[in-house]
Write a protein that holds these residues in place. Structure first.
Motif, PDB file in Angstrom:
ATOM      1  N   SER A 161       0.803  -1.233   0.000  1.00  0.00           N
ATOM      2  CA  SER A 161       0.000   0.000   0.000  1.00  0.00           C
ATOM      3  C   SER A 161       0.829   1.274   0.000  1.00  0.00           C
ATOM      4  O   SER A 161       0.263   2.367  -0.047  1.00  0.00           O
ATOM      5  CB  SER A 161      -0.946   0.004   1.213  1.00  0.00           C
ATOM      6  OG  SER A 161      -1.925  -1.008   1.087  1.00  0.00           O
ATOM      7  N   THR A 162       2.148   1.151   0.057  1.00  0.00           N
ATOM      8  CA  THR A 162       2.968   2.368   0.103  1.00  0.00           C
ATOM      9  C   THR A 162       2.810   3.196  -1.166  1.00  0.00           C
ATOM     10  O   THR A 162       2.869   4.436  -1.113  1.00  0.00           O
ATOM     11  CB  THR A 162       4.452   2.042   0.326  1.00  0.00           C
ATOM     12  OG1 THR A 162       4.896   1.140  -0.695  1.00  0.00           O
ATOM     13  CG2 THR A 162       4.668   1.399   1.688  1.00  0.00           C
ATOM     14  N   GLU A 163       2.599   2.539  -2.314  1.00  0.00           N
ATOM     15  CA  GLU A 163       2.429   3.282  -3.557  1.00  0.00           C
ATOM     16  C   GLU A 163       1.067   3.961  -3.641  1.00  0.00           C
ATOM     17  O   GLU A 163       0.798   4.715  -4.581  1.00  0.00           O
ATOM     18  CB  GLU A 163       2.654   2.351  -4.754  1.00  0.00           C
ATOM     19  CG  GLU A 163       4.095   1.879  -4.862  1.00  0.00           C
ATOM     20  CD  GLU A 163       4.294   0.839  -5.964  1.00  0.00           C
ATOM     21  OE1 GLU A 163       3.701   0.990  -7.050  1.00  0.00           O
ATOM     22  OE2 GLU A 163       5.046  -0.127  -5.728  1.00  0.00           O
ATOM     23  N   SER A 164       0.204   3.709  -2.654  1.00  0.00           N
ATOM     24  CA  SER A 164      -1.064   4.421  -2.545  1.00  0.00           C
ATOM     25  C   SER A 164      -0.962   5.578  -1.550  1.00  0.00           C
ATOM     26  O   SER A 164      -1.971   6.204  -1.210  1.00  0.00           O
ATOM     27  CB  SER A 164      -2.179   3.463  -2.097  1.00  0.00           C
ATOM     28  OG  SER A 164      -2.445   2.498  -3.092  1.00  0.00           O
ATOM     29  N   GLY A 165       0.252   5.824  -1.064  1.00  0.00           N
ATOM     30  CA  GLY A 165       0.465   6.932  -0.139  1.00  0.00           C
ATOM     31  C   GLY A 165       0.330   6.577   1.320  1.00  0.00           C
ATOM     32  O   GLY A 165       0.359   7.448   2.184  1.00  0.00           O
ATOM     33  N   ASN A 217      -3.391   0.839  -5.919  1.00  0.00           N
ATOM     34  CA  ASN A 217      -2.302   1.085  -6.856  1.00  0.00           C
ATOM     35  C   ASN A 217      -2.133  -0.129  -7.780  1.00  0.00           C
ATOM     36  O   ASN A 217      -2.924  -1.080  -7.743  1.00  0.00           O
ATOM     37  CB  ASN A 217      -1.009   1.425  -6.103  1.00  0.00           C
ATOM     38  CG  ASN A 217      -0.535   0.297  -5.215  1.00  0.00           C
ATOM     39  OD1 ASN A 217      -0.340  -0.839  -5.653  1.00  0.00           O
ATOM     40  ND2 ASN A 217      -0.317   0.592  -3.927  1.00  0.00           N
ATOM     41  N   ARG A 260      11.228  -5.425  -0.695  1.00  0.00           N
ATOM     42  CA  ARG A 260      12.507  -4.789  -1.006  1.00  0.00           C
ATOM     43  C   ARG A 260      13.552  -5.046   0.073  1.00  0.00           C
ATOM     44  O   ARG A 260      14.743  -5.133  -0.212  1.00  0.00           O
ATOM     45  CB  ARG A 260      12.306  -3.289  -1.214  1.00  0.00           C
ATOM     46  CG  ARG A 260      11.380  -2.988  -2.375  1.00  0.00           C
ATOM     47  CD  ARG A 260      11.253  -1.521  -2.675  1.00  0.00           C
ATOM     48  NE  ARG A 260      12.436  -1.002  -3.355  1.00  0.00           N
ATOM     49  CZ  ARG A 260      12.503   0.192  -3.923  1.00  0.00           C
ATOM     50  NH1 ARG A 260      11.454   1.003  -3.882  1.00  0.00           N
ATOM     51  NH2 ARG A 260      13.595   0.598  -4.525  1.00  0.00           N
ATOM     52  N   PRO A 271      10.157  -3.062  -6.646  1.00  0.00           N
ATOM     53  CA  PRO A 271       8.919  -2.428  -6.174  1.00  0.00           C
ATOM     54  C   PRO A 271       7.714  -3.251  -6.601  1.00  0.00           C
ATOM     55  O   PRO A 271       7.659  -3.784  -7.721  1.00  0.00           O
ATOM     56  CB  PRO A 271       8.940  -1.059  -6.867  1.00  0.00           C
ATOM     57  CG  PRO A 271      10.374  -0.801  -7.181  1.00  0.00           C
ATOM     58  CD  PRO A 271      10.973  -2.146  -7.473  1.00  0.00           C
ATOM     59  N   GLY A 288       4.471  -2.640  -7.392  1.00  0.00           N
ATOM     60  CA  GLY A 288       3.678  -2.261  -8.555  1.00  0.00           C
ATOM     61  C   GLY A 288       4.356  -2.648  -9.844  1.00  0.00           C
ATOM     62  O   GLY A 288       3.750  -3.248 -10.746  1.00  0.00           O
ATOM     63  N   THR A 289       5.636  -2.339  -9.949  1.00  0.00           N
ATOM     64  CA  THR A 289       6.416  -2.677 -11.145  1.00  0.00           C
ATOM     65  C   THR A 289       6.514  -4.180 -11.326  1.00  0.00           C
ATOM     66  O   THR A 289       6.310  -4.712 -12.427  1.00  0.00           O
ATOM     67  CB  THR A 289       7.825  -2.078 -11.038  1.00  0.00           C
ATOM     68  OG1 THR A 289       7.729  -0.659 -10.930  1.00  0.00           O
ATOM     69  CG2 THR A 289       8.672  -2.436 -12.234  1.00  0.00           C
TER      70      THR A 289
END
Length: 297
Positions: free
Chosen positions: A43-47, A96, A261, A277, A279-280
Motif C-alpha cells: 500500500s505504500t504506492e497508494s500513499g 495502486n 525490497r 517495487p 507495482g512494477t
C-alpha cells in the motif's frame, strides 16, 4: 506452466539472496492455486506508509496497544483524535498497480485466496473478492461492551458533530490510519460512546498486544493447506500473525515466494525473495502471463 525444480527446494535455513528475477513469481502464478499474503508494503504506492521499511512509521511512531486503549480514557481520547484526523486522508487512498494486479490474477483464476495484514480495504477496492482481513478493517467500529458494529463513516459523522472545527495539521499519517498529533493538538477532543449501550467504541482492527481471533487464524491455515504455493507481498513478516502462515506453508512443503525490497523474517523459508517495487514487479508478471493490460489491469 510447470514449476522449476528450484521451487520444490526444501529450505535448509540458509537465507536466499535478494533477486530482481521475476521468474519464480511468474512460475508460481502460472501454475495456479497461489495464496497471496500481503502486508503494508503493497500500500505504500497508494500513499500509506509502512511500519518497518526505509522511513517506516515505527521509527517515529508507537502504535496504540490494546491494553492502553482499554485501560485509559485519555489514551482513547488521544487515539480517536488522531485516528479521526487520519481517516480523512486514509479514506481517500486508492488502489495502486500492485492491488490491481492481485485482483487481475484472481479474475484469471490464478489465486486460491488473498490474506492481507492491512486494514485499508484497498484489495477490495481494486476488485479482489473474499479477502481475509487478518487484522480487521478501519471501515468498521465495534463496541467493546455489547459487540455492536458501526460503519466508520457513521462514527466519523458523529465525531465531526461533537468536535466542530477540529482540524489540526498532522505531521504524518501512519499505516493504521493514525495521524501524528501532539497532546496540545489533541486538546479536549470529545470521544462519543456506542449508540446502542453507551459503551467504549474501538476500530474493528487488531491492536498491538491483541490476538487475531482463533477462528480467523484457523481459516487462514486452511487456506494455506489448500494452496499450491504462498506468495508474500510487501510484508516484513516481523510479527507472528503473518509469519506463522509462512512457516506452516514451508513445513507442508509448499513453495514460498516473497516480494519485498528489504529482508524479511521469513526469508529462510522462501525459495526466492524479489527486491523490486511491488507495482512494477506484479505488472511485469501480469504481462509475462499474458494478462491484458489496459492501464488498470
Amino acid at each position: 506452466m510447470r514449476m522449476r525444480p528450484t521451487l520444490n527446494w526444501t529450505p535448509t535455513g540458509d537465507l536466499p539472496p535478494g533477486t530482481t528475477d521475476l521468474e519464480p513469481v511468474a512460475e508460481a502464478l502460472g501454475t495456479g492455486g497461489v495464496l497471496v499474503l500481503s502486508g503494508a508494503g503493497i500500500s505504500t504506492e497508494s500513499g500509506i506508509p509502512d511500519y518497518r521499511g526505509e522511513g517506516g512509521s515505527l521509527s517515529r511512531h508507537t502504535p496504540m496497544t490494546y491494553q492502553e486503549f482499554t485501560a485509559s480514557a485519555p489514551a482513547r481520547r488521544r487515539y480517536w483524535a488522531r485516528s479521526h484526523l487520519g481517516w480523512r486522508t486514509f479514506g481517500r487512498a486508492r488502489p495502486n498497480a500492485g492491488h490491481r494486479a492481485v485482483a487481475a490474477f484472481q479474475r484469471h483464476g490464478l489465486l486460491s485466496g488473498v490474506i492481507t495484514q492491512n486494514v485499508d480495504g484497498l484489495h477490495q477496492a481494486a476488485g479482489s473478492e473474499g479477502v481475509v482481513e487478518l487484522h480487521g478493517s478501519l471501515d468498521r467500529v465495534v463496541c467493546l461492551t455489547c459487540g455492536a458494529f458501526t460503519p466508520r463513516r457513521e462514527l466519523a459523522r458523529r465525531l465531526e458533530e461533537a468536535n466542530a472545527g477540529f482540524a489540526p495539521v498532522a505531521a504524518a499519517i501512519n499505516p493504521d490510519g493514525d495521524a501524528d498529533l501532539t497532546d496540545e493538538q489533541v486538546g479536549d477532543f470529545h470521544v462519543v460512546p456506542c449508540t446502542v449501550c453507551g459503551g467504549i467504541l474501538k476500530p474493528d482492527v487488531v491492536f498491538f498486544g491483541e490476538s487475531v481471533p482463533p477462528s480467523r487464524v484457523a481459516h487462514c491455515r486452511a487456506l494455506v493447506d489448500g494452496a499450491t504455493s504462498l506468495l508474500v507481498l510487501g510484508s516484513s513478516l516481523t510479527v507472528m500473525s503473518g509469519l506463522r502462515f509462512v512457516r506452516h506453508a514451508a513445513q507442508a512443503g509448499k513453495p514460498v515466494v516473497i516480494v519485498n525490497r528489504d529482508p524479511t523474517r521469513g526469508d529462510q523459508h522462501a525459495v526466492a525473495r524479489v527486491t523490486l517495487p511491488l507495482g512494477t514487479a506484479l505488472t511485469s508478471v501480469a504481462e509475462q502471463l499474458g494478462i491484458p493490460g489496459d492501464g488498470t489491469l
